[in-house]
Structure formats: C-alpha cells, structure tokens
Design a protein around this motif. Structure first.
Motif, short mmCIF file in Angstrom:
data_model
loop_
_atom_site.label_atom_id
_atom_site.label_comp_id
_atom_site.label_asym_id
_atom_site.label_seq_id
_atom_site.Cartn_x
_atom_site.Cartn_y
_atom_site.Cartn_z
N SER A 1 0.84 -1.20 0.00
CA SER A 1 0.00 0.00 0.00
C SER A 1 0.87 1.25 0.00
O SER A 1 2.00 1.24 0.50
CB SER A 1 -0.91 0.03 1.24
N VAL B 1 -4.91 7.41 -2.64
CA VAL B 1 -4.43 6.03 -2.48
C VAL B 1 -3.81 5.58 -3.80
O VAL B 1 -4.50 5.38 -4.80
CB VAL B 1 -5.59 5.09 -2.10
N ASP C 1 -3.41 0.03 -3.10
CA ASP C 1 -4.43 -0.30 -2.11
C ASP C 1 -4.40 -1.78 -1.76
O ASP C 1 -5.10 -2.59 -2.36
CB ASP C 1 -5.81 0.11 -2.65
N ASN C 2 -3.53 -2.15 -0.82
CA ASN C 2 -3.50 -3.51 -0.28
C ASN C 2 -3.33 -4.56 -1.37
O ASN C 2 -4.11 -5.50 -1.51
CB ASN C 2 -4.80 -3.77 0.51
#
Length: 285
Positions: free
Chosen positions: A11, A18, A21-22
C-alpha cells in the motif's frame, strides 16, 4: 522456478490519494510480466516500491531482499530503464559505457562493445548526433550487457515510433531474455507487447483487477461476436463489456463456458487491449 517478487498488502498513500491499495502478487523467475494500467493507476508507484525508491506499507520481498533495508545489495542484481528515448544529449557513447561500467557490477563492457560493433554508432559520437534508432541501439547495448536477474522497464519506448518500438522489443526478446531472467514492464502500447508476455497484470485505482498467465486467458475470458437478434440473449449472461459495429455486437465474458456461448455466435480469445478496457471500466462502475 523461484519467486522473484512477493508482495503482501502493498500500500502507498499520498495524503488522501491512495496510489496502491492492499495489493498482493507474486512474480516467478523466467517470466515476462506486463503491468498495465491507465495514468495514475499505481504502476510507477509499484515499480518504485520494488526498486526501493519509495516508502510503502505492507510486505515486499525482491530477490529475497527487503528493498527498504537492502537496496544497495538488491540493485546489484537489478537493471532499471525508465525511457530509452532519453539520454543526456551532451554525453558521448564511450562516456555512457564508462558510466555504466563504473555504476553496475554486473556490466560486461565487452558484450556492449560487441553489440555496438554491429551498428554504425561511433564511440566518440555525442547522443545529440545520433538518430532515434541509434539511441535505441545504444540503450539496448547498455541493457543487454548487464547480467541482471531482474530487468524493470517503465514505459521504455515512450516517444518512439512504431519501427523503433518493434526493434526494441524484438532485440530484447531474442538477444537478452534467456528464460531465467525476469522482465517486468509497464506500457500503454499493450498490443505491441502482448506476444512477448508470459504474464499479465491490470491495475486500476491502486488495485489489481487482473493477474493471470497469458496462456490461461482463453480459459477464463471469451469474446463473443453475434448478430443483433442474439444480442439480448448475450446480455442476459452478464458480459463484462459490449460494443457495436458493422451490424455486429461484441461481448467479453468472464468465467462463461464455450458450450454456453457458442450457440450465440463466434467465439475467440479477446485481445489484451479490449480485455483491459472491459476490466477497468467494470471495476470503475
């Protein structure tokens, strides 16, 4: 086959934006991986994380090393090219060779000289005196003379015309890639590289929306071309996308069987560009 890159929960935020994102993914050795996404999707942020050039959250391992803590050791095994069209115009060819020889421990000057000997490039020529094609050849000589385990290319042919782009990728595939090195590249010109890719990743708004080996695309995705009178039946099956042209309707489907779709029209594996548009637009909707 060993794992070259392993990311878990990768991330990155820039204030309220963002960028990643993961994200989870793995890249194995001996693969040519295309990372495709629109501008601002997170491609360059992901590459910067892999190269240890930017902060990130989550877990990331590259060639068994942590890019944040072991970057100097990592870069001995990595080659990174951002844009083959850009070299300092004042730089002479021999100076470029001297610079890379002093910078990268795995640079083989003899190999670079041997490649340049097949061209018309003079060692005392400045970059400003070289044609675009010669600049591409010079950059290739520098790339192919580095015995790196991982080659990272970020839009490497940006600004080049189609002939130079095709020459670049053909030389990269035929003279550099040996089945053991790993190549990770980003590009907007997906139609020109899909024939050399072994794996494909789509990224949109910081999330991976596709991560597949090229050979498995036809098992998961199908394009149906049908007549207008069959279009409504196709829509009821929930396609990823639809387009019309020349009295025909084209649909892209995910996880639908050939047996189910075949009665409605002609089937084929969708092109990477069309599949990219379908996946990104579906994710954004």
């Amino acid at each position: 086959m060993s794992t070259v890159i392993r990311a878990r929960g990768l991330s990155r935020r820039y204030g309220s934006t963002v960028a990643l994102d993961n994200v989870d993914f793995e890249i194995q050795s001996g693969r040519i991986v295309g990372l495709v996404g629109p501008n601002g999707a997170g491609k360059t942020t992901a590459l910067k994380a892999v190269l240890g050039l930017g902060h990130f959250d989550g877990e990331l391992e590259v060639l068994g090393l942590d890019p944040r803590r072991q970057r100097a050791e990592l870069m001995q095994q990595v080659c990174f090219i951002a844009d083959v069209a850009v070299l300092p115009r004042w730089l002479r060819v021999r100076q470029a060779l001297d610079f890379v020889a002093g910078l990268h421990p795995r640079f083989n000057r003899e190999r670079a000289e041997a490649f340049l000997a097949q061209t018309e490039i003079k060692r005392d020529s400045k970059v400003s005196a070289l044609s675009k094609g010669m600049i591409v050849q010079l950059h290739l000589a520098l790339i192919m003379a580095i015995d790196a385990r991982l080659l990272v290319l970020d839009e490497p042919t940006l600004g080049l015309d189609i002939l130079y782009r095709k020459d670049f990728y053909a030389t990269l595939l035929n003279d550099y890639f040996d089945g053991e090195r790993t190549i990770l590249l980003t590009t907007h010109q997906v139609e020109e590289v899909e024939h050399i890719l072994t794996d494909l990743m789509f990224i949109s708004h910081g999330k991976l929306v596709l991560d597949e080996p090229m050979e498995s695309l036809g098992e998961k995705y199908l394009e149906l071309v049908t007549r207008p009178d069959q279009a409504e039946a196709a829509r009821r099956l929930g396609p990823l996308s639809e387009r019309q042209g020349l009295g025909r309707h084209g649909f892209i489907f995910e996880n639908r069987s050939r047996e189910e779709l075949a009665p409605l029209g002609e089937l084929k594996v969708p092109g990477v560009a069309d599949l990219f548009v379908a996946k990104v637009r579906r994710t954004a909707s």
